[in-house]
Each structure stands twice: as C-alpha cells, then as structure tokens.
Design an enzyme around this catalytic site. Structure first.
Site, PDB file in Angstrom:
ATOM      1  N   GLY A 187       0.832  -1.203   0.000  1.00 57.27           N
ATOM      2  CA  GLY A 187       0.000   0.000   0.000  1.00 57.27           C
ATOM      3  C   GLY A 187       0.864   1.248   0.000  1.00 57.27           C
ATOM      4  O   GLY A 187       1.926   1.265   0.620  1.00 57.27           O
ATOM      5  N   GLU A 430      -3.270  -8.581   6.034  1.00 60.05           N
ATOM      6  CA  GLU A 430      -2.681  -8.485   7.381  1.00 60.05           C
ATOM      7  C   GLU A 430      -2.886  -9.787   8.153  1.00 60.05           C
ATOM      8  O   GLU A 430      -3.231  -9.766   9.328  1.00 60.05           O
ATOM      9  CB  GLU A 430      -3.322  -7.324   8.162  1.00 60.05           C
ATOM     10  CG  GLU A 430      -3.292  -5.984   7.490  1.00 60.05           C
ATOM     11  CD  GLU A 430      -1.884  -5.469   7.241  1.00 60.05           C
ATOM     12  OE1 GLU A 430      -0.999  -5.800   8.035  1.00 60.05           O
ATOM     13  OE2 GLU A 430      -1.685  -4.754   6.226  1.00 60.05           O
TER      14      GLU A 430
END
Lengths: 657, 657
Positions: A187, A430
């Site tokens: 990201g 995650e």
C-alpha cells in the site's frame, strides 16, 4: 482543549448516557475528530465517476488533511516515545472514526502510521525514529510497509528478499532474487517515499534471519531510487483510493544506518549483535511488536458494520411492505426474518465494541509496563481471533444489510456497496483469517501445554480427571430447560464448548504426533477444521464474557437493561449457531435446543425497536453515513431519500453533525 | 449447420464425455455460441477505467452484437410462435453463456428478450407480438419491463400506476399518481425505446386490476414521448453496463391497441372482456406467464458460480503455501479448510446444473402441451425455490472463491470481484429471495391442502396416521451408523426433513388461524423463519434427487463414478448443515452426526483432484475466464499470471477457445 467550538459543546450536552458509554473514556478525542471530519469538505460524499488516479489523489489529500490535524500530530509524536499511556486505545478510536468517514483513507493512515510508523517506532533506535518517522508528522514524506512477498503471503517466515552487507562501502544491498521474492500488495507503493522492507540479513554469506530496513523508493519529485522499480497493481474490488503495487529491488544500495536496529545491529566491520540470540525468537519479537496494528483491522471492520447497521435499521423502520388484509402495510423491521437477520449483527457489533476496548486496554497496560507482548499467549490469541471474527462478522453483517435494504441497498448512493467492497479484503490481508485462527490455537495450545508442565500426555490425563466433575456439573442434566435464557447458562455453554474442543484437539494431535509419529504439518492439517472450530469457539467465548462484563459495569439502569437484552441475544445467537455441536455432546436436550431457537426469535423481536436508539448512539456523523435511505439527503439522489424514523418515546437524540 | 468452422469441429472432437454430459443435449448451440463469443472483439476483457456511460455503451454494443447473431435471431422469431418445443431450455443455454462472457450483457438480454419479450409474447395477441417484439430481432428498437414500483418492490399486486381508458379518443392515459407509483430500477431505462408497463386498468372509474401496456418511451433519436420522464439511477454495486432508471408518467396517452390483450381486452366503446373472470386469477395468470424468466436468474447465478470455481480451483492447484518441515510447500488445495470450503460449492454447482435442466424440461413440456403453468404447484415451487437457492449459493460460493484466492482474488483482473458485485443483486431482484421462499411454501401448502381434500384439520390428521409407519421407518433407529454414506440414507434424510417441516408448519398455521383466530398475515409472519426453513429444505431435497437421477443416467462409467462422489458430497453437505435439526428430531444419533462431519471432510479430500477435470468440463472459453491466476495470460496484469495446473493423468483436455 479539544473542545474548542461551541457546536461540539452542544453535541456533548445532548449526548445520551448510552452514547457516552459506547464511546468510552476517549469520547472527547472522538468528538473532536467527528467535528473535524464533519467540517472538512474533503470528507463529504464524493462522486462515483472518479478515475483511479483521481480516487488516489483524493485519498492522498484526505490522508494529508488528517496528518495535519493538531490532534493527529500530537498523537504521532507520542508514538515514538517510550512507555506511552493509552496509546493503543487512542489509535483505535482515531482509526475507527477515519474509517467511518472513508475506508481507503483509514487504510492509508494505517499503512503510513500503524504499519510503517509501527515498524520504525517498534524496531528502530531513537535516532532512527527521529529520522524516519517524525518527518511524517510534518508531511515531509510518507512511508510504506513491505513484508508480504509473492511467494509468501501468510507464511512470512519464508521471505526471500535479501539484504547483503558490504563492509567496504558500509552498505546493505537489497535485492529481489526471484519472482517469488517480489514485495506484493504494498500500500502507498505509487505515492510513498520510503519503505520499511523485511529482508533476510546476510553477512559474509551467513543468514541472520529477517530484519527490517528503510529503503528509499522515490524522492519528493517522484524520481525513483536507483535499482528500485514498482509495478502498479491498479484496480481492486474496493479501496480504490489505496495505491497497491509491487516493489522489485535490483541490488539497491542503502546505508548501514538504515537497518532498524532494536533487535539486530551490524557494526561497520560487519560484526552482528542482537539482544535476542535465537533467530526464531528474534523474528517473533519483531512480529510481536507489530501486533497492535492487527487490532486496527478489528476497529476498521467495526466501523463498516456500524455504518451498515445504521443504514439498514433506519430503512427497515421507515420502509413498509406487506401487511394484514385491508390495513396499512407494516414496517419491514416487523417481518420476522428481517429482524432475525439484523438484530444478531447489532448484538455482535456491541460485543465487539466492548471486547476490542478490553484488548486495547490489556495491550496498553503491557506496553506501559514494558512487558513482552509475544509471551502473552492469551493476548496474542485474543488479537488474532478478534481480527478473524470481526472481519468475517462484518462481511456477513454488511451482506445482510445489503439484502435487507433490497434494491436500494445495491445503489452506490446508499453506501453499503462500497463498504462491502472496501472491507472485503480485511478477511485475507494483514494475516489471512484462516491463518489467524491457527495462530489462536497455537497460542492456546502452547499456554495449555505450559500449564500442564510441558508434558502433553500427563497434562491431558491430569486435566481430564481434574475437570471430570466440572464436565458433569455443566452437562445438560443439571439444567432445567427454563434456564436457557439465563446469561449464566449461555456463558457456561460457550466456556464448555471451548474447553471440550481444546481438550479433544490436544488429544488428537498428541495421538497423531506422539503415538502414530505423523509428520506435524500433516497431522495439524488433518485437524484444521477442528483447529478453526476451536479458535472460533474461543473468540465467541471472550466476546460474550466481555459483553457481560460491560453490562454489569454500565452505570445507568436503563442502559444496563437495554444492553442486557442485546447481550442475551448475542449469547443465544452463539449457542444457536452451534446447537448441532451441543446436541452431539448432549449438552443441550432436543427440547432445550428448540427453546434456544424460540428464544432467538423472541429476543430479535424484543430488541427491534431499541435498535433505533443503539444505532443513533453509535454517534456517527451524517456526513459519514451518507445514505439517503437512512435519512441523509443527497441532491444527487433525491429519489433514494427516506426520512429518518422517529424513535419510540419521542426523544430523538439528534447529532449536530 | 451450427458447426461452420473447423475450430469448433476440433473442439468437439476433443470434448470429453463428461463435458458433453454436462453440456446436455443443446451442446451444438452452446458450442456455436462459445465460438461466436470467443471470436468477437467486444467480449475480450475490457478496461476497468471506463466511465458509466462508456460501460453502458459497450454493453449496448454487446447486446446488439448478440441480437444480430443468426442463431439469436432465429431464437427470437421462435419466441413469438405458439407451442415452441424446447424453447426454455434453449433460452437458458444461451443466457448462461452470455452471462459467462459478461453479466451485464446477460442481464440486458434478459430485460429485452425474456422480460420485455416475455411480456409481449405471453400477454400479447399475434398482431401485437409482430408489431412490438419482432422488430427487436431486427434491432429496430429495444424494450424494457416496468413492473416494480417504489412503493411495491416485491408486493406487485399493490402497484399504483394507472391506465384510464378514454373512449372519446380511444386511448389509455398512463399516469403515475404518487411518488410510490414511480416505476423503479427499470433496466434499459436510459436507452430503450418502449416499455411493457404494468398498471391498474380503469374503465369508467372501475378498476379491472393490473394489466400490461406498451408505452413508448423515446424514439430512435432519444426524443422522449410526451409526458414520460426518466431519472437515471446511475451507480450501482455492479452491472455497471445496465442502465437502471425511474419512469414517471404524467398523463401519457397511448392508443387502445397498446393494451396487451391476451388476458384482457377493451373494445372501442370501453367494454371490457377477459377469458378469466376473476381479477385475482387474471393477474396470477399474467404473472405465471412470466415465470420462465425467473429460471433465467438461476442460470445467471450458475454462470457466475462456475467461473468463480474454475478460477479458485485452478489457483488452489498451482499456488503453494506452508508444508512439512524441510520439504516443498504444499498446494493450497491440500489444506483441509481450503478443499472443505470449495468442494461443496462445486458439488452444488453440479446439482444446480441438473436441477435447472429438469425444471426447464418440465416447463417446456407444459408449454408445448399448452398446460397452465400457474396451476402446476410443484413447478412454481421449484422455480421460486431454485431462484432463491441458486442466487444465495452463488454469493456464498463466490465469497469463498474470493477468500480462497487471497489477495489475488481481490484484484479486478482476476475476475472474481466483478462477478460478486454483478451477481449480488440477483438475491433481491426479480422477486426478493425471502419472498421467493414464501412462494415456495405457499405452493407447497396449497398442494398439500388440496391433496387433503381442502380440509386442513382432517388432512393433517390423516396424513399423520398414514405416515406414522414411515416416520418410524426413517428414524435413526433403523440405521446402523455405517450407512450414513449411502445415497439412500442421504435422500431419506432430506425427504424426512421436508415432510416434518411441512407438517409442523401446516399444523402451527392451522392452530393459529383456525383455533386462535389470529389474523393470517400476523400468523404467517410469526412463522416466517419456519416458512423459509421449509422452503430451503424443499429445494435441497429436489437438488439432491435430481443430482442422484443424473448420476444414474450418466452413460459413461468413469463419469458416473466421478459424479457419484460429488453427489454424495452434496447430500452429505446438506445433511451436515442441518445436523442440529436432525439431532433435535432424533433422526441422527450423536455418533451418526459426528460421522457425517468426518464424511464431509473425507469427501472433500477425495474429490479435490477430480475438481480440475470438472471445472475444465464446464467448458467455458478462456476469454470468459479472463483471470491470470487461472492460467489466462493478460498483458495488462502479467504479475498475476499462474500457469494452469496439469490434470492428474496427463490428459489435459484443452479447449480450443
């Protein structure tokens, strides 16, 4: 200090006691942030016609606006201090509110502050924190977090990126040796300036295990650092404002000082030193330092759930369809299946609110006292379990919200579709949820084995005999069926289930591995369904316990009574979902099981009107709700407007925002 | 005739026997359409950067291309004939393939041909069909279908749009009397030329109930018909190529001839005549004539499911993650939870393939023999149930496919996100699934009551005693646990469940309505969870029966053996899902229930390698699959490419397309 304007004072005066209880101790920070978001033009609902680049630019602007807020600047400066008090709880409050406003912005803030910032502040020296993180709060640059590789998404221990030390130049050479080593899904990859890169540290050909390095990616003018290349991954299901990309390093040279040195240090001559001798423990410690960020995912999911519920509950209270012959049609919330679909999610959202607060407090306490997070098995299990449970629960909730609002729920203007698409990835990023559930069980079993004195066989036997009476005591025989509605019954049931599942898993694994000498991975894999079932049972139990505690501690009688109904509903819903298991284990009789079902239907009916008050007391600003069917007018979609339903009792607590 | 080119001949020669069996009798039409789609530039994967208008234009181009195909032209001309043979089956084959290529195009074809075309051809006279539908096959104009109103989505009987007859001008005045009467979510509203509008026919102030009228909307140059206005509903979660809008009529004048006159005719002087005297039965007949279109939704959902499964199964067979110590990592399909999540969906996709074919044949048979569809209770129940089951099953399947492919499954280039977003609306449009389940039960209970001689009480009692022995026979006592893997056991279980749920619902409703004199809607509503449970049990039973029949009838031994495994898996999965209920009813012992779970895990493991062959034999052209992770290269996303896994046995049946 935080309450500078009169309008936020107004709002606080009109806040109900339940609203304040749900907001918790940090309500002032939350109110301040609510006001900032509400008055910021950038956070008003945006066009659905933006291109990918426009979306990313808007999100970058929102990110910068957030970072520029004095409240946020102060928070980031706290992050690099040792022994911060209540830092996690505050971070979570901020994250939840930003995510309510815009999920992509929330994720970008997460990347820059929690992931990149977390890496620097947890793995770096004080000088490194000052150099590599403080400038973020001054908007000098932004960072990214590069752990995941193409070959190893969830299995981080196997990362392949290399960092070879060259003593002659005192540099590390960061290199991507194969396609599988490419850093993927990163990201902020198209906009960020530096990356915290996990790579195998190699000195004189010897590997020291994964370490984290600061690698410059591009300067302020967008000029790439020599040897770094990036591939834009472009379009995703959601989170269009987050620029994900692939980082590839071709013998990239970085100074020796760029190794974050808390857990491993390389001297100029190449000598390696670390406070943790074992490679394995060292990597675990690095990962553990990052666990607080995992809890962010839970509040991100909660933000989405609450928004979905506000919209679906309000619309269900205004929209009418079908009804008794020759009479007005009824509100759709009156349809049995409608309240049956929505109310358990509302109960779960409340349970998650209290459980997350509990987890944050545990973590803050441990950090404040400088305790090791990694060895806190129950905390690790809780955080991993919460991540999986909350993100799945959110998707189920949003899907029901979408379906319960019919065609209106399919329209972008009504917000639910983008919430679904944005938060869909939470279940796999995650830490994939299936992996998270395995982490839960690994922690539980380690704890269990330790309790049993490291001898699994003896432990199992001892444990069986010591709890034989307990097993009898909690069996269905001792309950008369009229008690299934008691919270005590429900709590005992979820505890019993966890205990039995844990014991039987330990025993199965033991016989596979110790007796039959099966290879561990194969044995574990053949129990994977059992493992994930146990992990779910564990987190179910904790959420019910924390909800029950929060009911007990609620200071206002009416609020307590209301929360108690939702708590009973949550427990009933958990037991109902698993009634097959309880029946298999003779914990429920057939009759009791039927009663659980009636009770579930009855609780859903009972709380359907209270639901309006609860969603109002989530206290989410109108500019975040956006949906016309929830009574938030939008000139772009006048056709979708439904006025907000009136609360029973007439004391409509209108938020000023 | 259909096999004009050599490449399609090649493909057919290389087709496996299973592929041919799954394709069914209409394989030639399907192959022809596969080839058309594969060679058409318009159907190659398109950019994700298109604006809403560009998306709609592309979809319109695709629609026109499809309508221009000789095979489609011929099919549309058949549609207006009486007594078509096999028309439904052929329509479904075409629909499924178009939806595989692009869901929005499939839905637009559905609006123009199945909904608008279905209205004209089923409710119109021969002249009307010629005038209002045949030109569609010449691309002279396209139509839309305007039934749903803002106030009444699922409750169509209550539509408010008015059509008043004016004898002096021999016109109907179509009018939207209130906001609730606006025609909403109308597909093709921004591009179509005429609409089949449902409105209350009013003659001399007297209402004759809902009828269907052809209302001009805009001419070829986009000039609106006087009094018609339209609001663009713009952005949705998916189906971006479908232009949905709101139609509003302000005293719109249309000629008398525009009333579709099969079920109701107005003479010049205003005299009304109809072959069906009762207003209620008349409307039912109109709706029944439209039921074939409901079956389209099922194949649309199937198209999405199969695509999702191809992608997820192939990736799970190429991607490796985790594994035994010091050995290669294993393919992720080997993870117990991975095959447990995917294999039951694959079994369900097969079950749906055969059940839909069965429903289509029943319907074709009824239409060919001119039988009334409306009074065919079991067919109505089947179609409504299939719509709900298949569309929910599809969403659950796609969600698992998305999660089982991790971050890759979140990337647009890998196709799953758009499949999810496009097909999400299927669960609420063309009859909300919750309403569909109620239709199933209404049909079942009507049938049941009729069987019992219209006396519910006597019927219930008689039925109880006549089946007491049967209830005993099927109880768990007569089974030894080693039989739970038999198909006979599984079939008996799903039948038992449906029967008991039906009987108990009838009895509950009877005691509420007849004994306690509760108002019917309120009584029904208080049983809604029971109702939807019964409906689901019904459709579960039918899918398992049809799957079992298809296994029996499969001509090739190897294919039969393979299908049999999936059929057992489907049955096991259905019983496992409801094991709580079976335990409550003492139909399963605790031991048998545990065995069902082991069996489910075991079947999933057993079929995981066969899965590669099954998804190949779905025979979907590469240009429709698109996903790089499924081995379809895309220069735009080279980073996502994973080569196709090899089939065990080495006989990789490569499609030429």
């Amino acid at each position: 200090m935080l309450l500078s304007s009169s309008s936020s004072m107004d709002q606080i005066q009109s806040a109900s006691s339940l609203l304040r209880y749900l907001d918790g101790e940090l309500w002032e920070i939350k109110d301040a942030l609510r006001e900032e978001i509400s008055k910021c033009e950038l956070f008003q609902s945006s066009s659905y016609e933006l291109t990918l680049d426009q979306n990313r630019d808007l999100t970058a602007d929102r990110l910068h606006h957030i970072l520029r807020l004095p409240l946020m600047k102060g928070h980031l400066k706290d992050q690099v201090k040792e022994k911060q008090k209540g830092f996690i709880a505050k971070s979570l409050s901020i994250t939840e509110l930003i995510c309510s406003a815009d999920m992509a912005t929330g994720v970008k803030v997460g990347v820059v502050c929690a992931l990149y910032g977390g890496a620097v502040s947890n793995l770096g020296s004080s000088e490194q924190k000052e150099k590599w993180y403080l400038p973020v709060s001054e908007l000098e640059f932004t960072g990214m977090f590069a752990m995941t590789e193409r070959g190893h998404g969830s299995n981080v221990r196997g990362i392949l990126t290399e960092a070879r030390y060259n003593p002659s130049t005192q540099e590390f050479i960061i290199h991507t040796p194969s396609k599988d080593a490419q850093k993927m899904y990163i990201g902020n990859a198209m906009k960020g300036n530096v990356a915290a890169v996990f790579a195998q540290l190699i000195i004189n050909g010897e590997s020291r295990g994964p370490h984290c390095f600061i690698v410059p990616i591009r300067d302020q003018n967008g000029v790439m650092w020599p040897g770094v290349s990036v591939i834009d991954m472009k379009h995703k299901e959601g989170l269009h404002g987050v620029d994900n990309g692939i980082l590839i390093f071709d013998h990239v040279r970085i100074p020796r000082e760029n190794l974050l040195s808390k857990f491993g240090f390389v001297a100029a001559d190449g000598r390696y030193s670390s406070p943790i001798p074992s490679k394995q423990s060292r990597f675990n410690a690095m990962l553990a330092a990052l666990t607080p960020t995992r809890l962010c995912l839970t509040v991100q999911a909660m933000a989405a759930m609450k928004l979905g519920l506000i919209i679906a509950v309000r619309y269900s209270h205004s929209r009418r369809q079908f009804g008794p012959k020759d009479q007005d049609e009824v509100k759709i919330i009156e349809h049995q299946t409608q309240n049956l679909r929505l109310m358990p999610h509302l109960a779960a959202a409340l349970a998650l609110t209290f459980t997350t607060r509990y987890a944050a407090d545990l973590m803050d306490d441990a950090l404040y006292h400088g305790r090791d997070l990694q060895s806190n098995r129950s905390l690790q299990a809780l955080v991993a379990g919460l991540k999986a449970y909350s993100t799945w629960q959110n998707l189920a909730c949003l899907q029901d919200c979408r379906e319960c609002t019919g065609g209106m729920g399919f329209m972008m203007e009504n917000r639910i579709p983008s919430l679904k698409c944005d938060s869909d990835v939470f279940v796999t990023f995650e830490g994939d949820n299936m992996v998270m559930l395995q982490v839960v069980v690994r922690e539980l079993l380690t704890q269990y084995t330790k309790q049993m004195g490291n001898n699994l066989v003896m432990g199992l036997l001892r444990n069986w005999s010591s709890s034989a009476s307990d097993s009898l005591r909690t069996s269905f025989l001792s309950f008369t069926v009229d008690k299934v509605g008691d919270l005590t019954f429900l709590l005992k049931a979820v505890r019993y289930r966890e205990r039995v599942l844990q014991r039987s898993l330990a025993s199965r694994l033991h016989s596979k591995v110790e007796k039959n000498k099966e290879e561990f991975f194969m044995a574990w894999n053949s129990c994977l369904h059992h493992v994930t079932t146990l992990a779910t049972a564990h987190i179910h139990r904790v959420t019910l316990e924390q909800f029950a505690l929060a009911v007990q501690e609620c200071p206002v009688g009416d609020d307590r009574a209301l929360l108690n109904k939702f708590c009973l509903l949550h427990g009933t819903s958990l037991v109902y979902q698993e009634r097959g298991w309880y029946l298999e284990h003779n914990y429920l009789t057939a009759n009791a099981s039927r009663q659980i079902r009636s009770q579930l239907l009855e609780f859903c009916r009972l709380v359907k009107d209270d639901a309006l008050k609860v969603v109002a007391d989530f206290n989410i600003p109108s500019c975040c709700i956006q949906a016309p069917i929830a009574g938030v007018a939008n000139p772009r979609a006048e056709w979708a407007f439904y006025a907000q339903p009136q609360y029973p009792g007439g004391t409509q607590p209108q938020s000023k925002l």
